[in-house]
Design a protein around this motif. Sequence first.
Motif, mmCIF file in Angstrom:
data_model
loop_
_atom_site.group_PDB
_atom_site.id
_atom_site.type_symbol
_atom_site.label_atom_id
_atom_site.label_comp_id
_atom_site.label_asym_id
_atom_site.label_seq_id
_atom_site.Cartn_x
_atom_site.Cartn_y
_atom_site.Cartn_z
ATOM 1 N N VAL A 92 3.386 -33.510 -42.906
ATOM 2 C CA VAL A 92 4.281 -32.599 -42.343
ATOM 3 C C VAL A 92 5.832 -32.780 -42.466
ATOM 4 C CG1 VAL A 92 4.952 -31.406 -40.304
ATOM 5 C CG2 VAL A 92 2.333 -31.680 -40.887
ATOM 6 N N ASP A 93 5.989 -34.200 -42.261
ATOM 7 C CA ASP A 93 7.460 -34.752 -42.355
ATOM 8 C C ASP A 93 7.725 -34.447 -43.798
ATOM 9 O OD1 ASP A 93 7.463 -35.627 -39.815
ATOM 10 O OD2 ASP A 93 6.563 -37.672 -40.450
ATOM 11 N N LEU A 94 7.047 -34.712 -44.884
ATOM 12 C CA LEU A 94 7.828 -34.483 -46.447
ATOM 13 C C LEU A 94 7.746 -32.858 -46.557
ATOM 14 C CD1 LEU A 94 5.728 -37.035 -48.235
ATOM 15 C CD2 LEU A 94 8.350 -37.158 -47.589
ATOM 16 N N ARG A 95 7.051 -32.138 -45.968
ATOM 17 C CA ARG A 95 7.265 -30.599 -46.095
ATOM 18 C C ARG A 95 8.657 -30.108 -45.355
ATOM 19 N NH1 ARG A 95 1.333 -29.539 -45.037
ATOM 20 N NH2 ARG A 95 2.070 -29.097 -42.976
ATOM 21 N N VAL A 96 8.698 -30.569 -44.295
ATOM 22 C CA VAL A 96 9.788 -30.426 -43.485
ATOM 23 C C VAL A 96 11.064 -30.762 -44.228
ATOM 24 C CG1 VAL A 96 11.331 -30.842 -41.412
ATOM 25 C CG2 VAL A 96 8.695 -30.248 -41.253
ATOM 26 N N GLN A 97 11.185 -32.102 -44.648
ATOM 27 C CA GLN A 97 12.244 -32.482 -45.597
ATOM 28 C C GLN A 97 12.388 -31.546 -46.858
ATOM 29 O OE1 GLN A 97 14.468 -34.612 -44.287
ATOM 30 N NE2 GLN A 97 13.467 -34.644 -42.635
ATOM 31 N N GLY A 98 11.586 -31.325 -47.451
ATOM 32 C CA GLY A 98 11.416 -30.178 -48.395
ATOM 33 C C GLY A 98 12.227 -28.762 -48.133
ATOM 34 N N VAL A 99 11.955 -28.506 -46.737
ATOM 35 C CA VAL A 99 12.545 -27.317 -46.215
ATOM 36 C C VAL A 99 14.009 -27.442 -46.215
ATOM 37 C CG1 VAL A 99 12.687 -25.804 -44.284
ATOM 38 C CG2 VAL A 99 10.727 -26.301 -45.149
ATOM 39 N N PHE A 100 14.317 -28.590 -45.734
ATOM 40 C CA PHE A 100 16.005 -28.946 -45.548
ATOM 41 C C PHE A 100 16.609 -28.846 -46.993
ATOM 42 C CE2 PHE A 100 16.062 -31.575 -41.294
ATOM 43 C CZ PHE A 100 15.500 -30.673 -40.613
ATOM 44 N N GLU A 105 17.249 -21.441 -50.593
ATOM 45 C CA GLU A 105 16.203 -20.605 -51.329
ATOM 46 C C GLU A 105 15.381 -19.948 -50.191
ATOM 47 O OE1 GLU A 105 11.973 -21.697 -53.410
ATOM 48 O OE2 GLU A 105 13.717 -23.055 -53.948
ATOM 49 N N LEU A 106 15.170 -20.750 -49.076
ATOM 50 C CA LEU A 106 14.132 -20.056 -47.909
ATOM 51 C C LEU A 106 14.747 -18.933 -47.193
ATOM 52 C CD1 LEU A 106 12.300 -23.361 -46.902
ATOM 53 C CD2 LEU A 106 11.441 -21.529 -48.377
ATOM 54 N N VAL A 107 16.273 -19.243 -46.717
ATOM 55 C CA VAL A 107 16.801 -18.239 -45.857
ATOM 56 C C VAL A 107 17.666 -17.334 -46.462
ATOM 57 C CG1 VAL A 107 16.350 -19.918 -43.788
ATOM 58 C CG2 VAL A 107 18.533 -19.998 -45.150
ATOM 59 N N GLY A 108 18.251 -17.694 -47.830
ATOM 60 C CA GLY A 108 19.130 -16.691 -48.632
ATOM 61 C C GLY A 108 20.454 -17.681 -48.557
ATOM 62 N N GLU A 109 21.188 -17.248 -49.555
ATOM 63 C CA GLU A 109 22.392 -17.832 -49.641
ATOM 64 C C GLU A 109 23.425 -17.513 -48.970
ATOM 65 O OE1 GLU A 109 23.101 -19.884 -52.101
ATOM 66 O OE2 GLU A 109 21.156 -19.665 -53.153
ATOM 67 N N GLU A 110 23.546 -16.412 -48.244
ATOM 68 C CA GLU A 110 24.622 -15.948 -47.417
ATOM 69 C C GLU A 110 24.345 -16.669 -46.016
ATOM 70 O OE1 GLU A 110 26.834 -12.050 -45.507
ATOM 71 O OE2 GLU A 110 24.841 -11.593 -46.588
ATOM 72 N N VAL A 111 23.003 -16.647 -45.438
ATOM 73 C CA VAL A 111 22.633 -17.396 -44.182
ATOM 74 C C VAL A 111 22.951 -18.750 -44.457
ATOM 75 C CG1 VAL A 111 20.832 -17.771 -42.454
ATOM 76 C CG2 VAL A 111 21.183 -15.387 -43.626
ATOM 77 N N ALA A 112 22.580 -19.440 -45.312
ATOM 78 C CA ALA A 112 22.511 -20.787 -45.819
ATOM 79 C C ALA A 112 23.891 -21.202 -46.020
ATOM 80 C CB ALA A 112 21.721 -21.171 -46.892
ATOM 81 N N ALA A 144 12.027 -13.748 -38.301
ATOM 82 C CA ALA A 144 11.904 -13.671 -39.746
ATOM 83 C C ALA A 144 11.740 -15.084 -40.364
ATOM 84 C CB ALA A 144 12.911 -12.536 -40.313
ATOM 85 N N VAL A 145 12.842 -16.049 -39.620
ATOM 86 C CA VAL A 145 12.970 -17.284 -40.615
ATOM 87 C C VAL A 145 11.836 -18.161 -40.071
ATOM 88 C CG1 VAL A 145 14.410 -19.163 -40.464
ATOM 89 C CG2 VAL A 145 15.565 -17.020 -40.670
ATOM 90 N N VAL A 146 11.357 -17.965 -38.734
ATOM 91 C CA VAL A 146 10.006 -18.778 -38.508
ATOM 92 C C VAL A 146 8.905 -18.323 -39.243
ATOM 93 C CG1 VAL A 146 8.482 -18.955 -36.669
ATOM 94 C CG2 VAL A 146 10.855 -19.325 -36.100
ATOM 95 N N ASN A 150 6.985 -20.630 -41.674
ATOM 96 C CA ASN A 150 5.529 -21.024 -41.681
ATOM 97 C C ASN A 150 4.482 -20.620 -42.788
ATOM 98 O OD1 ASN A 150 5.506 -22.355 -38.974
ATOM 99 N ND2 ASN A 150 5.365 -20.497 -38.011
ATOM 100 N N GLU A 151 4.993 -19.643 -43.560
ATOM 101 C CA GLU A 151 4.427 -19.242 -44.903
ATOM 102 C C GLU A 151 4.341 -20.547 -45.956
ATOM 103 O OE1 GLU A 151 6.414 -15.816 -46.548
ATOM 104 O OE2 GLU A 151 5.511 -14.517 -45.021
ATOM 105 N N ASP A 152 5.517 -21.190 -46.000
ATOM 106 C CA ASP A 152 5.868 -22.222 -46.884
ATOM 107 C C ASP A 152 5.140 -23.631 -46.135
ATOM 108 O OD1 ASP A 152 7.188 -22.912 -49.195
ATOM 109 O OD2 ASP A 152 8.396 -24.310 -48.019
ATOM 110 N N LEU A 153 5.437 -23.896 -45.048
ATOM 111 C CA LEU A 153 4.799 -25.176 -44.466
ATOM 112 C C LEU A 153 3.530 -25.118 -43.948
ATOM 113 C CD1 LEU A 153 8.245 -26.007 -42.274
ATOM 114 C CD2 LEU A 153 7.452 -26.787 -44.523
ATOM 115 N N GLY A 154 2.838 -23.925 -43.584
ATOM 116 C CA GLY A 154 1.811 -23.809 -42.888
ATOM 117 C C GLY A 154 1.783 -23.289 -41.543
ATOM 118 N N HIS A 155 0.714 -22.441 -40.997
ATOM 119 C CA HIS A 155 0.949 -21.551 -39.859
ATOM 120 C C HIS A 155 0.937 -22.470 -38.778
ATOM 121 C CE1 HIS A 155 0.141 -18.343 -37.097
ATOM 122 N NE2 HIS A 155 -0.847 -18.975 -36.487
ATOM 123 N N GLY A 156 2.037 -22.325 -37.845
ATOM 124 C CA GLY A 156 2.172 -22.804 -36.470
ATOM 125 C C GLY A 156 2.999 -24.181 -36.815
#
Length: 189
Positions: A92-100, A105-112, A144-146, A150-156
């Motif tokens: 989980v820690d590595l997946r979360v760091q991957g999100v960072f 890419e995950l939230v869009g360029e404008e929001v990021a 929507a971001v959550v 969760n689609e990328d990291l796993g449900h919950g």
Amino acid sequence: MTTERPDDDGTLEASDPTEPPVPEHRPDGLDLARSAARAAAASPGTPPARRRTGPTRRRTPGKATGARPDDRDPQLLEQAMGRLIANHGWEVDLRVQGVFGRWAELVGEEVAAHCTPESFDEGRLVVRTDSTAWATQLKLLAPAVVRRLNEDLGHGTVTLIEVLGPHLPTWTKGRLSSRDGRGPRDTYG
């Protein structure tokens, strides 16, 4: 019990009962070949023969050596790292760091461009925005971001997004501060 056996000169002598009995001469001649090999090895100037023990691999308890692959064989780096990560519980820690790392890419360029993730702990993702307007906007986009995370990291994995506004200067210090004053309001938004 003592037994008698012939000596080299043909006379009989009593043998010690603790010694193993000498077998009779075998017709295939293997006993003569073995005794000749022992005599040659025992002659002066000849190094003692080393006994071969089989494969050079060390045996470990519960592991068999042979042609089948086991944990001691060379492994691909991806498999070895996957096993290390699984053994230490770092998935989980590595997946979360991957999100960072893939936040844009995950939230869009404008929001990021206006907000960055700061930390993740027990399902709570803390995000810092660069203005109060973007903090309000991200609070509206949070469900929507959550869902996307969760689609990328796993449900919950992500249960809550905590949105923090920008780091602002404090107005409570200095000679001319007033207690219970209204402050600068939304000057930096």
